[in-house]
Design a protein around this motif. Structure first.
Motif, PDB file in Angstrom:
ATOM      1  N   ILE A  27      31.066 104.170  19.563  1.00  0.00           N
ATOM      2  CA  ILE A  27      31.907 104.696  20.529  1.00  0.00           C
ATOM      3  C   ILE A  27      33.009 105.474  20.208  1.00  0.00           C
ATOM      4  CG2 ILE A  27      31.092 103.168  22.370  1.00  0.00           C
ATOM      5  CD1 ILE A  27      33.601 101.423  22.187  1.00  0.00           C
ATOM      6  N   GLY A  28      33.090 106.755  20.718  1.00  0.00           N
ATOM      7  CA  GLY A  28      34.316 107.643  20.247  1.00  0.00           C
ATOM      8  C   GLY A  28      34.224 108.422  18.981  1.00  0.00           C
ATOM      9  N   ALA A  29      35.436 109.106  19.098  1.00  0.00           N
ATOM     10  CA  ALA A  29      35.458 110.212  17.864  1.00  0.00           C
ATOM     11  C   ALA A  29      35.533 109.311  16.712  1.00  0.00           C
ATOM     12  CB  ALA A  29      36.795 111.141  18.156  1.00  0.00           C
ATOM     13  N   CYS A  30      36.489 108.252  16.341  1.00  0.00           N
ATOM     14  CA  CYS A  30      36.724 107.529  15.117  1.00  0.00           C
ATOM     15  C   CYS A  30      35.192 107.132  14.709  1.00  0.00           C
ATOM     16  CB  CYS A  30      37.612 106.520  15.252  1.00  0.00           C
ATOM     17  SG  CYS A  30      39.100 106.801  15.823  1.00  0.00           S
ATOM     18  N   ALA A  31      34.516 106.710  15.543  1.00  0.00           N
ATOM     19  CA  ALA A  31      33.080 105.921  15.049  1.00  0.00           C
ATOM     20  C   ALA A  31      31.959 107.094  14.876  1.00  0.00           C
ATOM     21  CB  ALA A  31      32.656 104.936  16.191  1.00  0.00           C
TER      22      ALA A  31
END
Lengths: 431, 265
Positions: free
Chosen positions: B88-92
């Motif tokens: 989930i999310g940009a980092c991941a």
């Protein structure tokens, strides 16, 4: 239990804090041999990759330091740059920045009280369990948290990494009809916030008076949120630019966050420090409510931080209501910025305490150097000092589980935002 | 009517290098958070309280990027114990904003920052989860929304595959009836190459999209770069547009490299 008992408590992952930290406690011969709040959240090097970026990108970048307090980062950066560029954003944008910031205080404080801190005081492992025994209180807290988020969304379109702030003001002004609807919700929430103050004031806390210096912004008129000078409880009062002359950071091997000190000693930032310094800036009836609940200030008992957060939720609701009265959308929600080379400095009160930014900007408006000091890094040394004192007050002869829980409660008093704390690096100063 | 705990799906939320903002997609659910907790068994979610990182789960949500030697091993353990793994999310999904350090000499940064650089374990690159393990589903966004995460939970509860919109932000602008900030006002908007999902929040405020949901499917970055140049952006400024929240997403990285190469000619 024997005085010479040896205890080794390792909490490999602290629950109900933001980010990744651990606790190491070793007791030998009835004495604390080792006590460390170990922060291992990996560094993200924000200050390095801000170098070479355009000043207009800074608010959207620094928001990503923290999902829980992005407004603090955006507003601090924007204000620092506006000061350097000699921009007057005008009364509308100044007031709305404060309202926007109030939304974040309401959201962050409500989240902390109900989802992170309060379960400890009711023998619960988390808010879901707490909701079984205090369903109305938890639901009230979730409603206040949602209202804080909604207030942030009014100006930023979303509450996590909002997109409304720009250097010079806001990208857009909310239409009056949305403000009117928000005012009704804020007014309806006031009794809920008062009830929250009474509820938190009624929670039995360990008696734990400690001596420490409190540091917070202080403003001539307002309860300091987004503006004010840096004050300390020993009488210090300085402009934001003078911060590095009085406050020093250093690195300890057991942490990816830097430790701060003032005159060689730890100090406290955050809601209790703010109330210790600025109780005379609270509205009269909020002060009366404090007196009624028996919340005496200044306080050296950091367990009262949860109550301080509840008081600040009430204050933030009232401030937002006051500033949204007679709302008119402005002709333009921003003023144009013309970059100039120099050093931009600013500080605001993030939910967890003083947040300080410094940027060197070149003639093209690009960042040459950035330094950001977040509240949790400033509190880190104080947390360790507090743990030591608080454990001795509590008594080292308690069972391991009780010692561990006590330590966790102490740490959660500070609402440490470990994700924030580790993104920073020290400026290489040679003088 | 509460489901039997033994048949409720077991869910974990893990954190890697991140700002914690995507976990707020759960913690900001309000009343729905209590409902969620009654329908699934939240066995690990450190920020919310439950701690059991090594539990076998039906669904693991993973926030954050892989950026330390310890992360490399931890993500393998999580994968081995999770039936479905959702990044989930940009980092991941792309390495996130901290991916901007990739290609820089971050070891020298550590040496400059910390008095005890030997105590700092940090990999040279910040990388997405899928670089290291098989990921069943990716949710883009910085941050992801409550609607996105609940959409996945509900789909999995119903036993169907989750769906995600890989179309462009432009389609959301059109649906909302927003005037095009790129065409009408000449603002360098990333909407034409950015994945939908936010609801076109930035153009809704009259400003440029800055690509926080990552690349859309079959987007034309060359055409957008050329348009940015016509608006007066120099090659460095064009590269910076692609090099922000999702700088390591291949499509954005290539567009940034291309702009820089053009500047060096």
């Amino acid at each position: 239990m024997s005085e010479s008992r040896n205890v080794s408590i390792r909490v490999p992952v602290l629950a109900r804090v933001e980010g990744e930290g651990a606790l190491d406690l070793v007791i030998e011969q009835g004495d604390i041999k080792e006590l460390r709040l170990r922060i291992f959240e990996p560094p993200r090097f924000f200050e390095k990759f801000l170098e070479g970026r355009h000043y207009a990108e800074v608010p959207d970048f620094v928001a990503r330091i923290c999902g829980i307090c992005p407004v603090a980062y955006q507003v601090t950066a924007a204000q620092a740059l506006e000061t350097l560029f000699e921009i007057d954003i005008g009364p509308w944008a100044r007031a709305m920045r404060r309202v926007f910031y109030c939304g974040e205080w309401i959201q962050s404080h409500s989240l902390h009280i109900h989802l992170l801190a309060a379960p400890d005081f009711f023998g619960c492992g988390n808010a879901i369990e707490l909701a079984q025994i205090a369903p109305e209180e938890v639901r009230r807290g979730l409603r206040l948290q949602a209202l804080g988020n909604e207030l942030m969304e009014l100006f930023g379109a979303r509450s996590v990494h909002p997109v409304g702030v720009r250097v010079g003001g806001f990208h857009a002004a909310p239409p009056p009809e949305r403000i009117h609807a928000m005012r009704e919700k804020l007014a309806a929430a006031l009794p809920e916030a008062e009830a929250l103050v009474r509820w938190t004031a009624g929670i039995a806390l360990p008696p734990d008076a400690q001596e420490f210096v409190s540091v917070a912004l202080r403003h001539p008129v307002d309860y300091a949120i987004e503006h004010g000078e840096i004050a300390a409880s020993d009488g210090l009062l300085i402009e934001a630019a003078a911060y590095p002359e009085h406050f020093v950071e250093h690195h300890e091997p057991h942490s990816t966050a830097l430790f701060s000190s003032y005159q060689g000693r730890p100090y406290l930032v955050g809601p209790l420090a703010r109330l210790n310094l600025n109780r005379d800036r609270l509205p009269d009836d909020v002060q009366a409510l404090l007196a009624e609940t028996g919340f005496a200030l200044p306080s050296g008992n950091v367990f009262q931080s949860m109550l301080a957060r509840a008081v600040e939720i009430l204050l933030a609701l009232r401030e937002a209501l006051r500033l949204l009265a007679d709302y008119h959308a402005p002709a333009s929600p921003w003023v144009d910025a013309t970059p100039r080379a120099g050093v931009a400095v600013g500080g605001t009160e993030a939910p967890r305490g003083l947040l300080w930014h410094r940027y060197e900007i070149d003639t093209d408006g690009l960042v040459r150097n950035a330094r950001i000091v977040p509240p949790t890094a400033q509190n880190q040394a104080r947390i360790e000092a507090d743990l030591r004192l608080s454990l001795l007050n509590f008594g080292l002869d308690h069972a391991d589980d009780a010692l561990r829980l006590h330590c966790e409660k102490v740490i959660r008093n500070y609402d440490p935002c470990i994700s924030c704390a580790t993104h920073f690096l020290r400026l290489n100063v040679s003088r | 009517m509460s489901a039997n705990a033994s048949v409720r799906p077991r869910v974990a939320v893990h954190k890697f290098s991140s700002c914690d903002g995507c976990q707020l997609a759960f913690l900001n659910l309000g009343e729905d958070l209590l409902t969620l907790a009654s329908r699934v068994d939240l066995v690990h979610f450190a920020e919310a309280g439950p701690l059991d990182a090594d539990a076998e789960v039906d669904v693991a949500f993973v926030e954050g990027s892989v950026s330390t030697p310890e992360d490399l091993e931890r993500i393998q353990r999580i994968r081995a114990r999770s039936r479905v793994l959702v990044a989930i999310g940009a980092c991941a999904v792309s390495g996130g904003i901290q991916g901007l350090r990739n290609g820089a000499d971050s070891a020298s940064w550590v040496a400059r920052i910390y008095d005890h650089p030997e105590a700092i374990a940090s990999l040279e690159h910040s990388t997405p989860i899928a670089t290291h393990v098989a990921v069943d589903f990716e949710l883009w966004g910085c941050p992801v929304t409550g609607t996105q995460v609940l959409g996945v939970v509900n789909a999995l509860l119903l036993g169907v595959s989750p769906r995600d919109n890989a179309d462009k932000v432009c389609t959301e602008c059109k649906r909302q009836g927003y005037p095009c900030v790129l065409v009408a006002r000449g603002i360098p908007c990333m909407g034409p190459v950015t994945r939908a999902g936010c609801g076109a929040l930035c153009p809704g405020l009259g400003r440029d999209c800055y690509g926080c949901f990552g690349p859309a499917e079959s987007a034309n970055t060359d055409a957008l770069s050329a348009q940015f140049a016509r608006l007066g952006l120099d090659t460095q400024a064009i590269a910076r547009r692609f090099q922000s929240i999702n700088s390591q997403a291949p499509m954005f990285r290539q567009a940034a490299d291309k702009a820089r190469a053009a500047g060096n000619e």
